[in-house]
Design an enzyme around this catalytic site. Structure first.
Site, PDB file in Angstrom:
ATOM      1  N   GLY A  18       0.810  -1.221   0.000  1.00 28.21           N
ATOM      2  CA  GLY A  18       0.000   0.000   0.000  1.00 28.21           C
ATOM      3  C   GLY A  18       0.837   1.262   0.000  1.00 28.21           C
ATOM      4  O   GLY A  18       0.540   2.209   0.711  1.00 28.21           O
ATOM      5  N   SER A  44       1.140  -3.489   5.208  1.00 30.20           N
ATOM      6  CA  SER A  44       1.607  -3.717   6.575  1.00 30.20           C
ATOM      7  C   SER A  44       2.086  -2.416   7.203  1.00 30.20           C
ATOM      8  O   SER A  44       3.048  -1.812   6.715  1.00 30.20           O
ATOM      9  CB  SER A  44       2.745  -4.740   6.530  1.00 30.20           C
ATOM     10  OG  SER A  44       3.516  -4.637   7.685  1.00 30.20           O
ATOM     11  N   ILE A  47       5.726  -2.714   8.292  1.00 31.42           N
ATOM     12  CA  ILE A  47       6.800  -2.580   7.297  1.00 31.42           C
ATOM     13  C   ILE A  47       6.858  -1.154   6.755  1.00 31.42           C
ATOM     14  O   ILE A  47       7.933  -0.594   6.570  1.00 31.42           O
ATOM     15  CB  ILE A  47       6.606  -3.608   6.156  1.00 31.42           C
ATOM     16  CG1 ILE A  47       6.799  -5.009   6.730  1.00 31.42           C
ATOM     17  CG2 ILE A  47       7.564  -3.353   5.004  1.00 31.42           C
ATOM     18  CD1 ILE A  47       6.489  -6.130   5.787  1.00 31.42           C
ATOM     19  N   VAL A  52       9.330   8.327  -0.010  1.00 31.45           N
ATOM     20  CA  VAL A  52       9.815   9.415  -0.868  1.00 31.45           C
ATOM     21  C   VAL A  52       9.054   9.315  -2.197  1.00 31.45           C
ATOM     22  O   VAL A  52       8.238   8.425  -2.379  1.00 31.45           O
ATOM     23  CB  VAL A  52      11.339   9.339  -1.121  1.00 31.45           C
ATOM     24  CG1 VAL A  52      12.113   9.873   0.046  1.00 31.45           C
ATOM     25  CG2 VAL A  52      11.772   7.931  -1.484  1.00 31.45           C
ATOM     26  N   LYS A  83       4.703  22.113 -10.932  1.00 29.28           N
ATOM     27  CA  LYS A  83       6.060  21.887 -11.440  1.00 29.28           C
ATOM     28  C   LYS A  83       6.078  22.104 -12.947  1.00 29.28           C
ATOM     29  O   LYS A  83       5.341  21.443 -13.681  1.00 29.28           O
ATOM     30  CB  LYS A  83       6.497  20.452 -11.095  1.00 29.28           C
ATOM     31  CG  LYS A  83       7.859  20.072 -11.687  1.00 29.28           C
ATOM     32  CD  LYS A  83       8.250  18.657 -11.313  1.00 29.28           C
ATOM     33  CE  LYS A  83       9.483  18.204 -12.065  1.00 29.28           C
ATOM     34  NZ  LYS A  83       9.743  16.770 -11.907  1.00 29.28           N
ATOM     35  N   LEU A 338       8.216  -0.121  -7.339  1.00 31.92           N
ATOM     36  CA  LEU A 338       9.627  -0.448  -7.105  1.00 31.92           C
ATOM     37  C   LEU A 338       9.900  -1.947  -7.211  1.00 31.92           C
ATOM     38  O   LEU A 338      11.041  -2.349  -7.432  1.00 31.92           O
ATOM     39  CB  LEU A 338      10.048   0.076  -5.727  1.00 31.92           C
ATOM     40  CG  LEU A 338       9.975   1.610  -5.593  1.00 31.92           C
ATOM     41  CD1 LEU A 338      10.250   2.038  -4.153  1.00 31.92           C
ATOM     42  CD2 LEU A 338      10.951   2.291  -6.538  1.00 31.92           C
ATOM     43  N   THR A 349      10.688   9.771 -12.804  1.00 34.45           N
ATOM     44  CA  THR A 349       9.925   8.899 -13.704  1.00 34.45           C
ATOM     45  C   THR A 349       9.222   7.730 -13.011  1.00 34.45           C
ATOM     46  O   THR A 349       8.424   7.040 -13.641  1.00 34.45           O
ATOM     47  CB  THR A 349      10.863   8.316 -14.792  1.00 34.45           C
ATOM     48  OG1 THR A 349      12.038   7.813 -14.166  1.00 34.45           O
ATOM     49  CG2 THR A 349      11.221   9.365 -15.817  1.00 34.45           C
ATOM     50  N   ILE A 351       6.887   7.358 -10.562  1.00 35.70           N
ATOM     51  CA  ILE A 351       5.427   7.372 -10.429  1.00 35.70           C
ATOM     52  C   ILE A 351       4.803   7.239 -11.816  1.00 35.70           C
ATOM     53  O   ILE A 351       3.787   6.568 -11.997  1.00 35.70           O
ATOM     54  CB  ILE A 351       4.961   8.641  -9.681  1.00 35.70           C
ATOM     55  CG1 ILE A 351       5.449   8.553  -8.225  1.00 35.70           C
ATOM     56  CG2 ILE A 351       3.448   8.799  -9.737  1.00 35.70           C
ATOM     57  CD1 ILE A 351       5.194   9.786  -7.379  1.00 35.70           C
TER      58      ILE A 351
HETATM   59  P1  FAD Z   1       6.814   1.174  -1.090  1.00 35.07           P
HETATM   60  O1  FAD Z   1       6.540   2.608  -0.906  1.00 35.07           O
HETATM   61  O2  FAD Z   1       8.062   0.601  -0.588  1.00 35.07           O
HETATM   62  O3  FAD Z   1       5.560   0.359  -0.641  1.00 35.07           O
HETATM   63  C1  FAD Z   1       5.627  -1.022  -0.395  1.00 35.07           C
HETATM   64  C2  FAD Z   1       4.363  -1.472   0.293  1.00 35.07           C
HETATM   65  O4  FAD Z   1       4.402  -2.881   0.401  1.00 35.07           O
HETATM   66  C3  FAD Z   1       4.155  -0.928   1.702  1.00 35.07           C
HETATM   67  O5  FAD Z   1       2.801  -0.618   1.913  1.00 35.07           O
HETATM   68  C4  FAD Z   1       4.534  -2.093   2.592  1.00 35.07           C
HETATM   69  O6  FAD Z   1       3.848  -2.080   3.814  1.00 35.07           O
HETATM   70  C5  FAD Z   1       4.067  -3.248   1.722  1.00 35.07           C
HETATM   71  N1  FAD Z   1       4.724  -4.506   2.036  1.00 35.07           N
HETATM   72  C6  FAD Z   1       5.992  -4.887   1.752  1.00 35.07           C
HETATM   73  N2  FAD Z   1       6.214  -6.125   2.234  1.00 35.07           N
HETATM   74  C7  FAD Z   1       5.066  -6.527   2.805  1.00 35.07           C
HETATM   75  C8  FAD Z   1       4.656  -7.713   3.496  1.00 35.07           C
HETATM   76  N3  FAD Z   1       5.488  -8.733   3.705  1.00 35.07           N
HETATM   77  N4  FAD Z   1       3.394  -7.763   3.956  1.00 35.07           N
HETATM   78  C9  FAD Z   1       2.513  -6.737   3.783  1.00 35.07           C
HETATM   79  N5  FAD Z   1       2.847  -5.623   3.149  1.00 35.07           N
HETATM   80  C10 FAD Z   1       4.110  -5.499   2.675  1.00 35.07           C
HETATM   81  N6  FAD Z   1       9.431   8.685  -7.786  1.00 35.07           N
HETATM   82  C11 FAD Z   1       8.952   9.750  -8.439  1.00 35.07           C
HETATM   83  O7  FAD Z   1       8.085   9.608  -9.313  1.00 35.07           O
HETATM   84  N7  FAD Z   1       9.411  11.006  -8.149  1.00 35.07           N
HETATM   85  C12 FAD Z   1      10.399  11.218  -7.251  1.00 35.07           C
HETATM   86  O8  FAD Z   1      10.764  12.360  -6.989  1.00 35.07           O
HETATM   87  C13 FAD Z   1      10.981  10.095  -6.612  1.00 35.07           C
HETATM   88  N8  FAD Z   1      12.005  10.227  -5.747  1.00 35.07           N
HETATM   89  C14 FAD Z   1      12.575   9.102  -5.204  1.00 35.07           C
HETATM   90  C15 FAD Z   1      13.751   9.219  -4.442  1.00 35.07           C
HETATM   91  C16 FAD Z   1      14.378   8.059  -3.949  1.00 35.07           C
HETATM   92  C17 FAD Z   1      15.655   8.188  -3.178  1.00 35.07           C
HETATM   93  C18 FAD Z   1      13.806   6.790  -4.180  1.00 35.07           C
HETATM   94  C19 FAD Z   1      14.450   5.542  -3.635  1.00 35.07           C
HETATM   95  C20 FAD Z   1      12.643   6.678  -4.917  1.00 35.07           C
HETATM   96  C21 FAD Z   1      12.047   7.822  -5.463  1.00 35.07           C
HETATM   97  N9  FAD Z   1      10.919   7.721  -6.268  1.00 35.07           N
HETATM   98  C22 FAD Z   1      10.428   8.818  -6.909  1.00 35.07           C
HETATM   99  C23 FAD Z   1      10.252   6.435  -6.432  1.00 35.07           C
HETATM  100  C24 FAD Z   1       9.003   6.397  -5.556  1.00 35.07           C
HETATM  101  O9  FAD Z   1       9.362   6.571  -4.203  1.00 35.07           O
HETATM  102  C25 FAD Z   1       8.297   5.058  -5.733  1.00 35.07           C
HETATM  103  O10 FAD Z   1       8.102   4.792  -7.090  1.00 35.07           O
HETATM  104  C26 FAD Z   1       6.938   5.075  -5.073  1.00 35.07           C
HETATM  105  O11 FAD Z   1       7.029   5.511  -3.763  1.00 35.07           O
HETATM  106  C27 FAD Z   1       6.307   3.708  -5.125  1.00 35.07           C
HETATM  107  O12 FAD Z   1       6.843   2.837  -4.185  1.00 35.07           O
HETATM  108  P2  FAD Z   1       6.136   1.441  -3.986  1.00 35.07           P
HETATM  109  O13 FAD Z   1       4.721   1.680  -3.668  1.00 35.07           O
HETATM  110  O14 FAD Z   1       6.470   0.596  -5.162  1.00 35.07           O
HETATM  111  O15 FAD Z   1       6.897   0.831  -2.739  1.00 35.07           O
END
Ligand code: FAD
Length: 506
Positions: A18, A44, A47, A52, A83, A338, A349, A351
């Site tokens: 989430g 979770s 977790i 960011v 932006k 990710l 890029t 998002i």
């Molecule tokens: P996360 O935010 O890591 O979410 C993972 C989810 O999975 C969480 O809810 C967690 O609870 C859940 N989860 C994991 N394991 C379990 C488990 N075992 N059981 C239950 N739940 C679990 N993107 C942009 O577009 N613009 C930006 O400026 C930008 N800046 C960034 C800067 C940095 C340094 C980094 C590293 C990334 C950046 N990004 C940016 C990328 C952006 O942060 C991600 O694309 C975005 O936040 C999506 O993350 P996510 O949802 O894939 O993962």
């Protein structure tokens, strides 16, 4: 609420995770499939999310509009600012700056894109800096903002914009949206993943408290860990860190400043770069660096030394490897966010890649069972998209005139063949070719080529047709029209105050 599609047993899509990826997926699936399927999401609190991801590109507006989200409500709810561009400071050499602004530049004349006239004009001493011919760039520099068509001249292009927002608030906003459309959320840690013994498909997520969440398809939004796509199904990671070696970041918010610049700033340092993203209630900052060239302690002090307001906490370390999963769709699991890959945050890029994965999923949504043809198509399109963005990012590092070892190595490193071909095309006569529907347009490549100091030997012969005086007059007219348009725009801060000031910041 039960879906009312008429099917006796509606299929269930389970989203694991989430963060921004999970809730964007849930919002879109809830909006478009909520009546035909059951949509569930597991996240979770233990977790947590990466926390960011604050800077976006204009395509995010298409996503929000498709969902029917009111823009001003969204801006208020996420403490967003607008932006228009990214400013690159020190990327060519310390002290140098340029912008990659959204939107068109100049005006094409006949077959030859505008930049050929600019290249000739520069050589003949009648053209000014490329920025002068970009409405977005000049508005960004003047800290101005407006929406809709140009007010003072019909020949001026629209001014595309994106947002700088609080990613946590965006996820919360989308959660409300998704839950209102029937998405069912479960809080809990996924402790085990159950697979069908025959097909190998994922059949259920088993939570730490013993609950079992069954589904027909699973969307892996679990972040870098890739719980389903990698740890369960073993999709390999294609490591691109030899091309993009930054592998760590530290993020820290700092106090709100009145300089709500309508642009994100990326400032190069000796072993990477630092971002500054102004929101309504605070400023997002972070340093990105190559661990082989800079220690974590040095990175933290460099970050803190270069803030323009008081830090609101301690720098939070993040580790990553640039690259992508070889198969983003494997069996009945699709990786979004990710878990699918990461191309460092330089051009904001990630998002956008979540958004395109969702639209690809909606386009190729399988009937009863996914087919190999659907998976192959999804994976091929994703590969192409990631590789072209990767090449665009490499260009920023490649063409530099900085002295530090990190930058010398970037200059000397080999680049992917497709990028080498593009550079060669540009360096001869300034040709830029956009391949298929790759993300970055000709003007995006143009600004980075020119900004990073790559000067072509010639230009398209059609740009040589006007007289020197005629060319000068043409360039001068565009510059004046842009300056006049920008002069009548409200300031960025004034525009926010008038339309979408968030409560805490008002
Ligand atoms: P996360 O935010 O890591 O979410 C993972 C989810 O999975 C969480 O809810 C967690 O609870 C859940 N989860 C994991 N394991 C379990 C488990 N075992 N059981 C239950 N739940 C679990 N993107 C942009 O577009 N613009 C930006 O400026 C930008 N800046 C960034 C800067 C940095 C340094 C980094 C590293 C990334 C950046 N990004 C940016 C990328 C952006 O942060 C991600 O694309 C975005 O936040 C999506 O993350 P996510 O949802 O894939 O993962």
């Amino acid at each position: 609420m039960e879906p009312d599609s008429g099917r006796a047993d509606p299929r269930t899509i389970v989203i694991a995770g989430g963060g921004t990826a999970g809730w964007m997926t849930a919002a879109a699936l809830g909006r478009f499939l909520g009546k035909a399927m059951r949509i569930r999401l597991v996240e979770s609190d233990e977790i947590g999310t990466i926390g960011v991801g604050e800077s976006t590109i204009p395509q995010i507006r298409v996503f929000n509009q498709a969902l029917g989200i009111d823009e001003d409500s969204f801006v208020r709810a996420t403490q967003a600012t607008f932006k228009l561009a990214i400013e690159f400071v020190g990327w060519l050499r310390p002290g140098h700056r340029y912008m990659h602004a959204f939107g068109d530049i100049g005006r094409d004349s006949g077959l030859a894109p505008f930049h050929h006239s600019w290249l000739r004009g520069r050589r003949e001493g009648v053209a000014r800096d490329l920025a002068c011919y970009s409405l977005n760039n000049m508005a960004a520099l003047g800290e101005r903002m407006q929406r809709g068509p140009a007010r003072t001249a019909a020949m001026l292009p629209d001014m595309p914009y994106a947002f700088q927002f609080d990613a946590g608030l965006y996820a919360a906003f989308l959660r409300r949206f998704a839950e209102e459309r029937g998405v069912v959320r479960t809080q809990g840690r996924i402790a085990q993943v159950e697979r069908d013994a025959q097909s190998g498909d994922v059949s259920a997520l088993i939570l730490a408290d013993g609950q079992s969440i069954r589904g027909d398809m699973f969307i892996d939004c679990t972040g870098f860990g890739g719980l389903l796509i990698a740890r369960t199904l073993g999709s390999e990671f294609e490591d691109w860190s030899h091309w993009l070696p930054c592998d760590r970041a530290m993020a820290v918010p700092s106090g709100r400043t009145d300089a709500f610049t309508p642009y994100t700033r990326a400032t190069a340092h000796g072993a990477g770069w630092q971002w500054r993203i102004p929101l309504q209630h605070r400023t997002g900052n972070g340093i990105v660096y190559a661990s082989g060239h800079l220690s974590d302690d040095e990175a933290a002090s460099r970050l803190l030394a270069n803030l323009d307001s008081e830090p609101l906490g301690d720098p939070r370390p993040l580790r990553f490897t640039t690259g992508k999963r070889k198969e983003m769709w494997k069996a009945n699991v699709i990786a979004v966010g990710l878990s699918a890959g990461f191309l460092e945050p330089l051009e904001s890029t990630s998002i956008h890649l979540i958004q395109t994965a969702i639209s690809r999923l909606l386009k190729l949504l399988p009937g009863d069972r996914p087919t190999q043809a659907q998976r192959d198509r999804f994976n091929r399109e994703s590969d192409f998209e990631y590789a072209r963005i990767r090449d665009f990012l490499i260009l920023h590092y490649r063409a530099n005139a900085r002295n530090e070892l990190f930058w010398q190595e970037r200059r000397a490193a080999t680049v992917p063949e497709a990028l080498a071909d593009r550079i060669a095309l540009w360096e001869a006569d300034g040709h830029i070719v956009r391949e298929q529907d790759e993300l970055f347009t000709e003007v995006a490549w143009l600004q980075v080529f020119a900004g990073q100091g790559l000067v072509p030997a010639g230009n398209h012969p059609l740009a040589d047709v006007p007289s020197r005086a005629g060319l000068a007059e043409y360039l001068d007219l565009i510059e004046k029209l842009i300056a006049r348009e920008v002069a009548q725009m409200p300031t960025h801060a004034g525009f926010i105050a008038a339309h979408c000031a968030a409560r805490a910041a008002a």
